[in-house]
Design a protein around this motif. Structure first.
Motif, PDB file in Angstrom:
ATOM      1  N   LEU A 263       0.802  -1.213   0.000  1.00  0.00           N
ATOM      2  CA  LEU A 263       0.000   0.000   0.000  1.00  0.00           C
ATOM      3  C   LEU A 263       0.838   1.267   0.000  1.00  0.00           C
ATOM      4  CD1 LEU A 263      -2.758  -1.201   2.491  1.00  0.00           C
ATOM      5  CD2 LEU A 263      -3.119  -0.609   0.083  1.00  0.00           C
ATOM      6  N   GLU A 264       2.085   1.167   0.419  1.00  0.00           N
ATOM      7  CA  GLU A 264       2.941   2.346   0.356  1.00  0.00           C
ATOM      8  C   GLU A 264       3.112   2.834  -1.083  1.00  0.00           C
ATOM      9  OE1 GLU A 264       5.698  -1.213   0.103  1.00  0.00           O
ATOM     10  OE2 GLU A 264       3.873  -0.642   1.202  1.00  0.00           O
ATOM     11  N   LYS A 265       2.953   1.923  -2.046  1.00  0.00           N
ATOM     12  CA  LYS A 265       3.058   2.305  -3.457  1.00  0.00           C
ATOM     13  C   LYS A 265       1.789   2.980  -3.956  1.00  0.00           C
ATOM     14  CE  LYS A 265       6.445  -1.289  -4.429  1.00  0.00           C
ATOM     15  NZ  LYS A 265       6.803  -2.492  -5.237  1.00  0.00           N
ATOM     16  N   ALA A 266       0.751   2.991  -3.111  1.00  0.00           N
ATOM     17  CA  ALA A 266      -0.495   3.684  -3.444  1.00  0.00           C
ATOM     18  C   ALA A 266      -0.702   4.917  -2.564  1.00  0.00           C
ATOM     19  CB  ALA A 266      -1.683   2.741  -3.297  1.00  0.00           C
ATOM     20  N   GLY A 267       0.318   5.267  -1.752  1.00  0.00           N
ATOM     21  CA  GLY A 267       0.245   6.490  -0.975  1.00  0.00           C
ATOM     22  C   GLY A 267       0.022   6.339   0.511  1.00  0.00           C
ATOM     23  N   VAL A 268      -0.072   5.107   1.021  1.00  0.00           N
ATOM     24  CA  VAL A 268      -0.226   4.909   2.459  1.00  0.00           C
ATOM     25  C   VAL A 268       1.112   5.157   3.150  1.00  0.00           C
ATOM     26  CG1 VAL A 268      -0.819   3.246   4.268  1.00  0.00           C
ATOM     27  CG2 VAL A 268      -2.113   3.272   2.117  1.00  0.00           C
ATOM     28  N   GLN A 269       1.060   5.851   4.285  1.00  0.00           N
ATOM     29  CA  GLN A 269       2.271   6.142   5.055  1.00  0.00           C
ATOM     30  C   GLN A 269       2.388   5.142   6.196  1.00  0.00           C
ATOM     31  OE1 GLN A 269       2.345  10.118   6.660  1.00  0.00           O
ATOM     32  NE2 GLN A 269       4.365   9.888   7.611  1.00  0.00           N
ATOM     33  N   PHE A 270       3.445   4.329   6.188  1.00  0.00           N
ATOM     34  CA  PHE A 270       3.673   3.365   7.253  1.00  0.00           C
ATOM     35  C   PHE A 270       4.632   3.964   8.273  1.00  0.00           C
ATOM     36  CE2 PHE A 270       1.987   0.569   4.008  1.00  0.00           C
ATOM     37  CZ  PHE A 270       1.191  -0.293   4.752  1.00  0.00           C
ATOM     38  N   VAL A 271       4.251   3.871   9.553  1.00  0.00           N
ATOM     39  CA  VAL A 271       5.038   4.468  10.633  1.00  0.00           C
ATOM     40  C   VAL A 271       5.136   3.485  11.787  1.00  0.00           C
ATOM     41  CG1 VAL A 271       4.343   6.822  10.023  1.00  0.00           C
ATOM     42  CG2 VAL A 271       2.995   5.527  11.685  1.00  0.00           C
ATOM     43  N   ALA A 272       6.103   3.734  12.664  1.00  0.00           N
ATOM     44  CA  ALA A 272       6.266   2.877  13.843  1.00  0.00           C
ATOM     45  C   ALA A 272       5.182   3.158  14.874  1.00  0.00           C
ATOM     46  CB  ALA A 272       7.647   3.095  14.456  1.00  0.00           C
ATOM     47  N   ASP A 273       4.723   4.412  14.956  1.00  0.00           N
ATOM     48  CA  ASP A 273       3.716   4.790  15.954  1.00  0.00           C
ATOM     49  C   ASP A 273       2.750   5.785  15.309  1.00  0.00           C
ATOM     50  OD1 ASP A 273       2.220   5.439  18.159  1.00  0.00           O
ATOM     51  OD2 ASP A 273       3.819   6.548  19.182  1.00  0.00           O
ATOM     52  N   VAL A 274       1.511   5.405  15.193  1.00  0.00           N
ATOM     53  CA  VAL A 274       0.511   6.252  14.532  1.00  0.00           C
ATOM     54  C   VAL A 274      -0.134   7.244  15.500  1.00  0.00           C
ATOM     55  CG1 VAL A 274      -1.563   4.848  14.885  1.00  0.00           C
ATOM     56  CG2 VAL A 274      -1.284   6.118  12.750  1.00  0.00           C
ATOM     57  N   SER A 275       0.135   7.118  16.779  1.00  0.00           N
ATOM     58  CA  SER A 275      -0.577   7.903  17.798  1.00  0.00           C
ATOM     59  C   SER A 275      -0.567   9.407  17.544  1.00  0.00           C
ATOM     60  CB  SER A 275      -0.001   7.615  19.189  1.00  0.00           C
ATOM     61  OG  SER A 275      -0.163   6.263  19.519  1.00  0.00           O
ATOM     62  N   PRO A 276       0.578  10.023  17.215  1.00  0.00           N
ATOM     63  CA  PRO A 276       0.540  11.479  17.005  1.00  0.00           C
ATOM     64  C   PRO A 276      -0.365  11.885  15.851  1.00  0.00           C
ATOM     65  CG  PRO A 276       2.806  10.684  17.244  1.00  0.00           C
ATOM     66  CD  PRO A 276       1.941   9.484  17.102  1.00  0.00           C
ATOM     67  N   PHE A 277      -0.404  11.083  14.796  1.00  0.00           N
ATOM     68  CA  PHE A 277      -1.225  11.402  13.632  1.00  0.00           C
ATOM     69  C   PHE A 277      -2.712  11.264  13.955  1.00  0.00           C
ATOM     70  CE2 PHE A 277       2.882  10.060  12.056  1.00  0.00           C
ATOM     71  CZ  PHE A 277       3.170  10.989  11.057  1.00  0.00           C
ATOM     72  N   GLU A 278      -3.070  10.199  14.667  1.00  0.00           N
ATOM     73  CA  GLU A 278      -4.484   9.983  14.950  1.00  0.00           C
ATOM     74  C   GLU A 278      -5.010  11.005  15.946  1.00  0.00           C
ATOM     75  OE1 GLU A 278      -4.890   5.986  16.344  1.00  0.00           O
ATOM     76  OE2 GLU A 278      -4.063   6.397  18.324  1.00  0.00           O
ATOM     77  N   LEU A 279      -4.176  11.389  16.929  1.00  0.00           N
ATOM     78  CA  LEU A 279      -4.626  12.387  17.894  1.00  0.00           C
ATOM     79  C   LEU A 279      -4.838  13.729  17.196  1.00  0.00           C
ATOM     80  CD1 LEU A 279      -5.258  12.938  20.883  1.00  0.00           C
ATOM     81  CD2 LEU A 279      -2.884  13.695  21.138  1.00  0.00           C
ATOM     82  N   MET A 280      -3.931  14.098  16.300  1.00  0.00           N
ATOM     83  CA  MET A 280      -4.063  15.330  15.525  1.00  0.00           C
ATOM     84  C   MET A 280      -5.369  15.337  14.740  1.00  0.00           C
ATOM     85  SD  MET A 280      -1.619  16.640  12.390  1.00  0.00           S
ATOM     86  CE  MET A 280      -2.020  15.191  11.380  1.00  0.00           C
ATOM     87  N   LYS A 281      -5.629  14.247  14.039  1.00  0.00           N
ATOM     88  CA  LYS A 281      -6.811  14.187  13.183  1.00  0.00           C
ATOM     89  C   LYS A 281      -8.093  14.164  14.002  1.00  0.00           C
ATOM     90  CE  LYS A 281      -9.941  11.965  10.428  1.00  0.00           C
ATOM     91  NZ  LYS A 281     -11.028  11.024  10.683  1.00  0.00           N
ATOM     92  N   ILE A 282      -8.130  13.358  15.040  1.00  0.00           N
ATOM     93  CA  ILE A 282      -9.342  13.220  15.834  1.00  0.00           C
ATOM     94  C   ILE A 282      -9.695  14.529  16.541  1.00  0.00           C
ATOM     95  CG2 ILE A 282     -10.197  12.161  17.967  1.00  0.00           C
ATOM     96  CD1 ILE A 282      -8.983   9.514  16.886  1.00  0.00           C
ATOM     97  N   ARG A 283      -8.694  15.226  17.054  1.00  0.00           N
ATOM     98  CA  ARG A 283      -8.995  16.463  17.781  1.00  0.00           C
ATOM     99  C   ARG A 283      -9.251  17.641  16.836  1.00  0.00           C
ATOM    100  NH1 ARG A 283      -6.120  16.485  23.720  1.00  0.00           N
ATOM    101  NH2 ARG A 283      -6.909  14.409  24.268  1.00  0.00           N
ATOM    102  N   ILE A 284      -8.401  17.817  15.820  1.00  0.00           N
ATOM    103  CA  ILE A 284      -8.533  19.001  14.968  1.00  0.00           C
ATOM    104  C   ILE A 284      -9.621  18.828  13.923  1.00  0.00           C
ATOM    105  CG2 ILE A 284      -7.326  20.529  13.366  1.00  0.00           C
ATOM    106  CD1 ILE A 284      -4.731  19.931  14.855  1.00  0.00           C
TER     107      ILE A 284
END
Length: 492
Positions: free
Chosen positions: A277-298
């Motif tokens: 999926l990274e070849k289709a634009g998905v970003q793989f990370v070791a810890d998704v927590s900062p991204f999900e907190l940003m999205k859920i709150r903002i």
């Protein structure tokens, strides 16, 4: 003149409609997905369609599944068009239609034996879910899995005849264990903080009711990666079907309209492999927590911020709310002063830039997203998108006037009547309870905050209770518009 969507008529579609560049017959299933709705078909299915169009990973097609009778209608529509979906991306200067073919089957909703058989199939290596925030049996007061929910108790008593998604997943895992087949990965695609952990808690919490030993085996052997997903995707109405037919010449019984933007950040934990999926634009990370907190709150918190004042002022579309100076002003002030300050740094992201992106996305006049959709299911969404932010502000000794006003606006909306006197149709699974409590809260604001399963410790805070009571009194005394003006420093 329009062409009915089907495999046989793909070649007859108008040239401006993109279609799969791969042979559908060459696809084989690798993913079983619970909750085949608009978001899934505009998000996960589109990423896979992109990958298949690149000639990659044709053994990762999707099989749909569902547990509710209400899902049968959607399945029947998709079956009649060979599981194809038309996805229309729109913004102010862009409109593009494409037919996606990543789904190849959909098990009959409620057919537990057939679903478990597919789950036991060694070809299925990922089980994914978009079952909404309310589908995870979370006790809002504790933030943990609610093992006492009636549906969970029933599955715990009869694990051989499961009715919930998690009971079916357990039955599938148990069958695989007995067959010597390695367990699939369980991948939540819902907007819930730490959605992988939440899903594991639900699966293992249910297992503990009937087989604690198997629960430990699941904990030790099944992967539950966390992920953050994002794409604004309204519900489909006759409006969308008509636009598709008139503008593109395609007759699709259940098209999906969405914004061009999409995002998927995912932890790379897939023991049986995964599509590239990274070849289709998905970003793989070791810890998704900062991204999900940003999205859920903002983003999700921002949706809640504009939803209830707009709903009370009889505004229909989200972009219309963003054109209203008081609603947009409320969003910006609350985001910048109370929400964004609770979001820790996110790798590679400037939070101010992210907020400006959200502002543009909410303002998209073409997407047709409705205020009513944003107001839906507050009893499940507020505890995830707003109340944790309030808790963090209180813990830091910071102000909560704007968040208290947002909560008061939700309470006022649940009264069931707009400022103009227009009735608000039921818009929450717990609508009867919410309206009853909101009516009591008109004269006794503490009654609203006493819903401990929603507010938890926040409802017991004297600071928040005082701010909430003041905001709710102002809404009833002066109305939504004047209350917003005063909050923004523009009052009389």
């Amino acid at each position: 003149m329009s062409t009915k969507l089907s495999l046989a008529d793909l070649a007859s579609l108008p040239a401006r409609v993109a279609r799969p560049g791969y042979a559908r017959a060459a696809l084989t299933p690798g993913i079983l997905h619970f909750g085949v709705g608009n978001f899934h078909r505009a998000h996960q299915a589109v990423y896979l369609d992109d990958l298949f169009n690149a000639g990659l990973d044709h053994d990762w097609a999707i099989v749909g599944a569902g547990v509710f009778e209400a899902e049968r209608k959607g399945r029947d529509i998709l079956a009649a068009q060979d599981w194809l979906t038309t996805v229309v991306e729109q913004d102010d200067g862009h409109m593009q239609a494409r037919v996606t073919g990543a789904m190849v089957d959909f098990v009959e909703p409620g057919n537990g034996a057939a679903i478990v058989a597919r789950l036991a199939d060694p070809a299925i290596r990922i089980v994914s879910l978009t079952i909404t925030e309310g589908g995870y049996f979370i006790d809002a007061a504790t933030g943990h899995f609610d093992a006492g929910h009636a549906d969970i108790v029933a599955d715990g008593r009869s694990p051989e005849a499961p009715k919930t998604v998690f009971g079916l997943i357990l039955a599938g895992l148990k069958r695989r264990k007995a067959d010597g087949t390695p367990p699939f990965t369980v991948m939540s695609c819902d907007n819930i903080p730490h959605n992988g952990h939440v899903t594991m808690d639900a699966v293992c919490g249910l297992a503990k009711l009937s087989d604690p030993g198997f629960a430990r085996w699941v904990e030790d052997n099944v992967a539950f990666p966390n992920g953050m997903v994002d794409r604004i995707t309204p519900a489909t109405t006759d409006r969308e079907r008509t636009i598709l037919k008139d503008d593109f010449g395609v007759a699709d019984g259940w098209p999906v309209f969405c914004e061009p933007f999409k995002q998927w950040v995912l932890e790379d934990r897939f023991p049986l492999g995964r599509p590239a999926l990274e070849k289709a634009g998905v970003q793989f990370v070791a810890d998704v927590s900062p991204f999900e907190l940003m999205k859920i709150r903002i983003l999700n918190g921002g949706h809640a911020t504009i939803a209830y004042p707009a709903g009370l002022m009889d505004i229909h579309f989200v972009h219309e709310a963003m054109q209203h100076e008081l609603v947009r002003g409320f969003l910006e002030k609350l985001e910048r002063e109370e929400i964004i300050p609770t979001v820790p740094p996110v790798p590679g992201v400037v939070l101010d830039d992210y907020y400006r992106l959200i502002d543009r996305r909410f303002s998209n006049p073409k997407i047709g997203d409705t205020i009513r959709r944003l107001c839906l299911d507050g009893s499940n969404r507020q505890p995830k998108f707003i109340i944790p932010t309030i808790a963090d502000r209180l813990k830091a000794g910071a102000g909560v006037a704007g968040l208290a006003l947002e909560s008061a606006l939700w309470c006022r909306y649940c009264f069931g009547e707009t400022d103009s006197g227009k009735a608000i149709e039921p818009n929450d699974p717990n609508w009867e309870r919410m309206t009853g409590t909101a009516r009591q809260a008109r004269n006794d604001p503490a009654a609203w905050l006493a819903m401990e399963d929603i507010y938890g410790a926040v409802g017991k805070s004297p600071v928040f209770a005082a701010a909430f009571a003041e905001a709710l009194a102002a809404l009833w005394r002066d109305g939504t518009a004047e209350t917003l003006r005063r909050y923004l420093g523009r009052g009389k």
